[in-house]
Scaffold this active site. Structure first.
Site, PDB file in Angstrom:
ATOM      1  N   PHE A 100       0.892  -1.170   0.088  1.00 49.56           N
ATOM      2  CA  PHE A 100       0.148  -0.014   0.186  1.00 49.56           C
ATOM      3  C   PHE A 100       0.681   1.333  -0.002  1.00 49.56           C
ATOM      4  O   PHE A 100       0.438   2.410   0.250  1.00 49.56           O
ATOM      5  CB  PHE A 100      -1.083  -0.188   0.979  1.00 49.56           C
ATOM      6  CG  PHE A 100      -2.204  -0.930   0.781  1.00 49.56           C
ATOM      7  CD1 PHE A 100      -3.383  -0.390   0.434  1.00 49.56           C
ATOM      8  CD2 PHE A 100      -1.951  -2.285   0.988  1.00 49.56           C
ATOM      9  CE1 PHE A 100      -4.230  -1.195   0.175  1.00 49.56           C
ATOM     10  CE2 PHE A 100      -3.024  -3.229   0.789  1.00 49.56           C
ATOM     11  CZ  PHE A 100      -4.346  -2.710   0.204  1.00 49.56           C
ATOM     12  N   CYS A 156     -15.212   0.178  -1.606  1.00 50.83           N
ATOM     13  CA  CYS A 156     -15.024   0.198  -0.269  1.00 50.83           C
ATOM     14  C   CYS A 156     -14.255   1.162   0.536  1.00 50.83           C
ATOM     15  O   CYS A 156     -14.833   2.041   1.199  1.00 50.83           O
ATOM     16  CB  CYS A 156     -14.191  -1.027   0.043  1.00 50.83           C
ATOM     17  SG  CYS A 156     -15.280  -2.572   0.090  1.00 50.83           S
ATOM     18  N   ARG A 212     -17.139   0.940  -9.627  1.00 46.90           N
ATOM     19  CA  ARG A 212     -17.444   1.805  -8.505  1.00 46.90           C
ATOM     20  C   ARG A 212     -16.399   2.322  -7.800  1.00 46.90           C
ATOM     21  O   ARG A 212     -15.450   1.981  -7.463  1.00 46.90           O
ATOM     22  CB  ARG A 212     -18.243   0.931  -7.172  1.00 46.90           C
ATOM     23  CG  ARG A 212     -19.706   0.080  -7.717  1.00 46.90           C
ATOM     24  CD  ARG A 212     -20.111  -0.409  -6.904  1.00 46.90           C
ATOM     25  NE  ARG A 212     -19.417  -1.735  -6.573  1.00 46.90           N
ATOM     26  CZ  ARG A 212     -19.907  -2.502  -5.872  1.00 46.90           C
ATOM     27  NH1 ARG A 212     -20.891  -2.488  -4.908  1.00 46.90           N
ATOM     28  NH2 ARG A 212     -19.026  -4.020  -5.648  1.00 46.90           N
TER      29      ARG A 212
HETATM   30  P1  NAD Z   1     -22.610  -5.518  -3.948  1.00 48.18           P
HETATM   31  O1  NAD Z   1     -23.224  -4.494  -3.947  1.00 48.18           O
HETATM   32  O2  NAD Z   1     -21.597  -6.311  -4.944  1.00 48.18           O
HETATM   33  O3  NAD Z   1     -23.639  -6.763  -3.837  1.00 48.18           O
HETATM   34  C1  NAD Z   1     -24.795  -6.481  -2.864  1.00 48.18           C
HETATM   35  C2  NAD Z   1     -25.890  -7.622  -3.286  1.00 48.18           C
HETATM   36  O4  NAD Z   1     -26.871  -7.438  -2.178  1.00 48.18           O
HETATM   37  C3  NAD Z   1     -26.590  -7.264  -4.428  1.00 48.18           C
HETATM   38  O5  NAD Z   1     -26.629  -8.505  -5.190  1.00 48.18           O
HETATM   39  C4  NAD Z   1     -28.067  -6.904  -4.251  1.00 48.18           C
HETATM   40  O6  NAD Z   1     -29.059  -7.321  -5.123  1.00 48.18           O
HETATM   41  C5  NAD Z   1     -28.177  -7.471  -2.868  1.00 48.18           C
HETATM   42  N1  NAD Z   1     -29.316  -7.101  -1.940  1.00 48.18           N
HETATM   43  C6  NAD Z   1     -29.474  -5.686  -1.831  1.00 48.18           C
HETATM   44  N2  NAD Z   1     -30.467  -5.454  -0.688  1.00 48.18           N
HETATM   45  C7  NAD Z   1     -31.007  -6.830  -0.562  1.00 48.18           C
HETATM   46  C8  NAD Z   1     -31.999  -7.146   0.183  1.00 48.18           C
HETATM   47  N3  NAD Z   1     -32.727  -6.364   0.828  1.00 48.18           N
HETATM   48  N4  NAD Z   1     -32.315  -8.650   0.071  1.00 48.18           N
HETATM   49  C9  NAD Z   1     -31.472  -9.455  -0.777  1.00 48.18           C
HETATM   50  N5  NAD Z   1     -30.535  -9.066  -1.251  1.00 48.18           N
HETATM   51  C10 NAD Z   1     -30.284  -7.816  -1.411  1.00 48.18           C
HETATM   52  O7  NAD Z   1     -22.107  -5.423  -2.459  1.00 48.18           O
HETATM   53  P2  NAD Z   1     -20.266  -6.196  -2.203  1.00 48.18           P
HETATM   54  O8  NAD Z   1     -19.438  -5.439  -2.800  1.00 48.18           O
HETATM   55  O9  NAD Z   1     -20.542  -7.450  -1.944  1.00 48.18           O
HETATM   56  O10 NAD Z   1     -20.342  -5.494  -0.834  1.00 48.18           O
HETATM   57  C11 NAD Z   1     -21.313  -5.986   0.372  1.00 48.18           C
HETATM   58  C12 NAD Z   1     -20.637  -5.529   1.834  1.00 48.18           C
HETATM   59  O11 NAD Z   1     -19.395  -6.034   2.011  1.00 48.18           O
HETATM   60  C13 NAD Z   1     -20.679  -4.162   1.888  1.00 48.18           C
HETATM   61  O12 NAD Z   1     -20.950  -3.689   3.088  1.00 48.18           O
HETATM   62  C14 NAD Z   1     -19.052  -3.794   1.571  1.00 48.18           C
HETATM   63  O13 NAD Z   1     -18.565  -2.644   2.211  1.00 48.18           O
HETATM   64  C15 NAD Z   1     -18.588  -5.191   2.247  1.00 48.18           C
HETATM   65  N6  NAD Z   1     -17.238  -5.501   1.459  1.00 48.18           N
HETATM   66  C16 NAD Z   1     -16.910  -5.482   0.308  1.00 48.18           C
HETATM   67  C17 NAD Z   1     -15.952  -5.685  -0.189  1.00 48.18           C
HETATM   68  C18 NAD Z   1     -15.650  -5.733  -1.668  1.00 48.18           C
HETATM   69  O14 NAD Z   1     -14.389  -5.816  -2.077  1.00 48.18           O
HETATM   70  N7  NAD Z   1     -16.688  -5.707  -2.521  1.00 48.18           N
HETATM   71  C19 NAD Z   1     -14.673  -6.428   0.624  1.00 48.18           C
HETATM   72  C20 NAD Z   1     -15.062  -6.382   2.056  1.00 48.18           C
HETATM   73  C21 NAD Z   1     -16.342  -6.084   2.444  1.00 48.18           C
END
Ligand code: NAD
Length: 429
Positions: free
Chosen positions: A249, A260, A327
């Site tokens: 980093f 994130c 994003r």
């Molecule tokens: P994302 O946006 O890729 O996916 C979220 C999913 O949740 C979508 O498919 C959406 O349709 C679904 N969803 C939303 N509302 C819903 C509901 N009420 N019922 C059922 N499904 C529903 O999200 P992501 O990138 O996987 O991130 C999820 C969480 O994990 C976030 O809080 C993020 O900060 C955290 N996180 C993400 C990463 C990453 O690299 N993307 C890493 C660590 C932590």
């Protein structure tokens, strides 16, 4: 164990598929019926190395099934993971609408004991609020617990990261929850830290905020390097040998992006504010990050003088390599600025073209970097995809109108580029 995972994004889908592959029976739930249909056919809704292969394997084994019905998840699973998105609201605070919606969807179906685990990144005190809300919606005899098990995987290496974490954080309120989660993570070979809910939630925000701080720190130093004639890459290497600092980093560039870091930094600032602490250090981290985009544009203007009607080719659109996630990608803000200033934008990305077309339809997209660069006045490199590390610079120069190369990720050899006659500018070199 019978599990369910609500939210099939990067975190939810990888969690569901990996636990199924480890032998658990998993239901992956999403509110998006198209996504559920796609998943049933073994197709991943986004690009993540190795994921489709894994999905096909666990689909065949029938250990992973898909549903749009949160009720089914509750009826069939002892442990329910919440993995929905937690984006930023306008003011920077975390938008917990989806988390609340899941809690409310689960509550009416609770009868036998269930452990509800937040894996989404949420501000401290969210778990307690989820518990209180579910309690209000259920009969007092219903037994359930809330736990926080933040996820640290990185897009682009999500499966490997999920299966080989540096640590597992279990925020729990009692021994029963701890026992269940320890059992689930038994095959994992890493330290397990057991904490209370608020501490687990804070560990995730503090970790991302710290990594973002490292990036902004090195970018600030890169800006000084440019002014005094030093090379940030060697500065980072020299610092990185210090075990207390570490090399990771410390890559100067156009700044962090993604779904994130920007939103977690903003949410942590807001959480601090609500708690009565003015987290100015983090505000500055975000400001330095935003400035890096301007810094890159300044390099471009230094070379091209003016931007109207200049053709600029962007190599790399995703916020990092090995993903098609746009994003928070620096490319989006930079392309917006270029177009505002009247430049004509061409672009190439190995994986993110389809996503980019949806949000930036006016950009011309190409299937390879040299076609994209044809007739351009400048190339700006914004994502460190491996294939850009081995660009044939001679060939690139041959197709360009003006040999201007702005390396927003410092991955090219500056002396080779300059030797070939490029006007080359990196970040802090
Ligand atoms: P994302 O946006 O890729 O996916 C979220 C999913 O949740 C979508 O498919 C959406 O349709 C679904 N969803 C939303 N509302 C819903 C509901 N009420 N019922 C059922 N499904 C529903 O999200 P992501 O990138 O996987 O991130 C999820 C969480 O994990 C976030 O809080 C993020 O900060 C955290 N996180 C993400 C990463 C990453 O690299 N993307 C890493 C660590 C932590």
């Amino acid at each position: 164990m019978n599990l369910s995972v609500v939210g099939t994004g990067y975190v939810g889908l990888v969690t569901a598929a990996c636990f199924a592959d480890l032998g658990h029976t998993v239901i992956a739930v999403d509110q998006d019926p198209n996504r559920i249909q796609l998943l049933g056919k073994g197709q991943a809704p986004f690009y993540e190395p190795g994921l489709e292969e894994l999905l096909r394997r666990v689909n065949r084994s029938r250990r992973l099934t898909y549903s749009t019905d949160a009720g089914e998840a509750v009826r069939c699973s002892e442990v329910i993971f919440i993995t929905v998105g937690t984006p930023s609201r306008e003011g920077g605070e975390a938008d917990l609408t989806a988390v609340v919606a899941v809690a409310e969807a689960i509550a009416p179906f609770l009868s036998d004991y269930r452990l509800i685990v937040e894996k989404s990144t949420v501000p401290a005190r969210t778990g307690g609020r989820i518990r209180d809300q579910i309690r209000l919606l259920t009969h007092p005899s219903v037994q359930f617990d809330i736990a926080c098990n933040p996820e640290f995987l990185r897009e682009g290496s999500a499966i490997h990261d999920f299966l080989h974490p540096d640590r597992i954080i279990l925020g729990v309120e009692n021994e029963r929850s701890e026992r269940l989660l320890r059992e689930l993570y038994r095959p994992f070979d890493c330290p397990i830290l057991v904490t209370d809910l608020n501490t687990a939630e804070l560990i995730k925000h503090a970790s991302n905020a710290f990594l973002a701080t490292k990036i902004s720190f090195i970018n600030a130093v890169a800006n000084i390097c440019e002014r005094v004639g030093a090379d940030i890459r060697l500065v980072a290497e020299g610092m990185g040998y210090d075990a207390r600092i570490g090399r990771a980093f410390l890559d100067a560039g156009v700044g962090y992006g993604g779904s994130c870091f920007p939103k977690d930094v903003a949410a942590f600032i807001q959480l601090a504010k609500e708690a009565g602490y003015d987290f100015r250090l983090l505000e500055e981290v975000a400001r330095v990050n935003d400035q890096q985009r301007d810094r890159l544009l300044q390099h471009l203007k230094n070379a091209l003088w003016v931007l109207p009607n200049r053709t600029v080719t962007v190599l790399g659109l995703s916020f990092k390599p090995n993903t098609n996630d746009l994003r928070g990608a620096p490319s989006v803000a930079i392309i917006e600025a270029l177009r505002r200033e009247g430049a004509v934008v061409r672009a190439y990305d190995p994986a993110a073209e389809a996503e980019a077309r949806q949000i930036m339809p006016d950009v011309a997209y190409f299937q390879d970097p040299y076609e994209a660069a044809r007739g351009s006045d400048a190339v700006i490199l914004l994502t460190e995809w491996d294939e850009f590390r081995t660009l044939d610079l001679m060939r690139l120069k041959g197709v360009m109108r003006r040999a201007v190369l702005i390396d927003g990720r410092n991955i090219l050899d500056s002396s080779t580029a300059r030797g070939l006659g490029f006007h080359y500018a990196g970040m802090g070199r």
